[in-house]
Design an enzyme around this catalytic site. Structure first.
Site, PDB file in Angstrom:
ATOM      1  N   PRO A  10      -2.769  -5.982   0.443  1.00 31.50           N
ATOM      2  CG  PRO A  10      -1.892  -4.326   1.837  1.00 31.50           C
ATOM      3  CD  PRO A  10      -2.101  -4.676   0.394  1.00 31.50           C
ATOM      4  CG  ASN A  11      -4.436  -6.922   5.927  1.00 33.09           C
ATOM      5  OD1 ASN A  11      -3.869  -7.852   6.486  1.00 33.09           O
ATOM      6  ND2 ASN A  11      -4.051  -5.665   6.073  1.00 33.09           N
ATOM      7  NE  ARG A  18      -8.865  -6.041   7.315  1.00 31.73           N
ATOM      8  CZ  ARG A  18      -8.648  -5.115   6.395  1.00 31.73           C
ATOM      9  NH1 ARG A  18      -8.729  -5.412   5.129  1.00 31.73           N
ATOM     10  NH2 ARG A  18      -8.321  -3.898   6.747  1.00 31.73           N
ATOM     11  CE1 TYR A  23     -12.373  -2.967   3.640  1.00 28.53           C
ATOM     12  CE2 TYR A  23     -12.160  -3.987   5.793  1.00 28.53           C
ATOM     13  CZ  TYR A  23     -11.824  -2.997   4.902  1.00 28.53           C
ATOM     14  OH  TYR A  23     -10.928  -2.032   5.276  1.00 28.53           O
ATOM     15  CG  ASN A  74      -9.076  -3.477  -3.136  1.00 31.95           C
ATOM     16  OD1 ASN A  74      -8.448  -2.725  -2.400  1.00 31.95           O
ATOM     17  ND2 ASN A  74     -10.211  -4.042  -2.774  1.00 31.95           N
ATOM     18  CB  ALA A  77      -3.512  -0.444   4.136  1.00 33.78           C
ATOM     19  CD  GLU A  98      -7.633   4.449  -6.056  1.00 33.27           C
ATOM     20  OE1 GLU A  98      -7.577   4.547  -4.817  1.00 33.27           O
ATOM     21  OE2 GLU A  98      -7.411   5.414  -6.820  1.00 33.27           O
ATOM     22  CG  HIS A 100     -10.719   1.689  -2.584  1.00 36.22           C
ATOM     23  ND1 HIS A 100      -9.562   1.231  -2.004  1.00 36.22           N
ATOM     24  CD2 HIS A 100     -10.362   2.700  -3.414  1.00 36.22           C
ATOM     25  CE1 HIS A 100      -8.547   1.941  -2.451  1.00 36.22           C
ATOM     26  NE2 HIS A 100      -9.014   2.835  -3.310  1.00 36.22           N
ATOM     27  NE  ARG A 107     -13.433   2.074   6.231  1.00 30.96           N
ATOM     28  CZ  ARG A 107     -12.583   1.072   6.112  1.00 30.96           C
ATOM     29  NH1 ARG A 107     -12.209   0.638   4.927  1.00 30.96           N
ATOM     30  NH2 ARG A 107     -12.087   0.501   7.186  1.00 30.96           N
TER      31      ARG A 107
END
Length: 147
Positions: A10-11, A18, A23, A74, A77, A98, A100, A107
Site C-alpha cells: 500500500p501507498n 509521498r 522515501y 516491500n 505498512a 523483505e 524497505h 522511525r
C-alpha cells in the site's frame, strides 16, 4: 530462467510524491524499470506488481507456488500489521526477501515490528531504491543455495 516476483504494498504507488524526504523522489515506475533492467542483465524473469489491497497481495503470493521461485516484498505498512500476509508467505514455501526504502528501525516505534521478518529469509532496509537490486541479488543467491 529464474523467476522472481517484486511485490509492493500500500501507498507505494505514490512514491516520488509521498514524503520524498523519507522515501525519495523516484517513482514506482522508475523503480520497476530499474528492477527489469537489472534482471535482464542477470538473465532473470522479473514480474513487478503493486496493490493497496491486502487480499490482492495475498492472492499474488499464493500464485507464486506455480509461477515464481522467489519474492522480493516491500509490504509497506502491512509489514507491521498483517499476520495474513505472514501466513501466506509461510504457506507458499518460497524464499522472500523483505525490503524497505527507509530504515524502519530509525522511525516510529510501531514500525520496528515486522511480521514479514518472521518468515522472510532476510531484510534490506534503509538503502533507498538501491535496495531493490540488492534484494533481487539476495533472492538469486538464496535460490542458488537451494539448488
Amino acid at each position: 530462467m529464474k523467476k522472481i516476483l517484486v511485490l509492493n504494498g500500500p501507498n507505494l504507488n505514490l512514491l516520488g510524491m509521498r514524503q520524498p524526504e523519507v522515501y525519495g523522489s523516484t517513482t514506482l515506475a522508475e523503480i520497476e524499470d530499474q528492477c527489469c533492467a537489472h534482471a535482464k542483465q542477470l538473465g532473470v524473469d522479473i514480474q513487478c506488481k503493486q496493490s493497496n489491497h491486502e487480499g490482492e497481495l495475498i492472492d499474488w503470493i499464493h500464485e507464486t507456488r506455480q509461477t515464481r521461485a522467489a519474492i522480493v516484498l516491500n509490504a509497506g505498512a502491512y509489514t507491521h500489521t498483517s499476520i495474513a500476509i505472514m501466513d501466506a508467505i509461510a504457506a507458499v514455501e518460497r524464499p522472500v526477501v523483505e525490503l524497505h526504502l527507509s530504515n524502519i528501525h530509525q522511525r516510529e516505534e510501531f514500525r520496528h515490528t515486522s511480521y514479514i521478518s518472521r518468515v522472510a529469509k532476510g531484510m534490506i532496509c534503509g538503502l533507498g531504491t538501491h535496495g531493490y537490486t540488492l534484494a533481487i541479488d539476495a533472492a538469486l543467491r538464496i535460490l542458488e543455495k537451494e539448488d
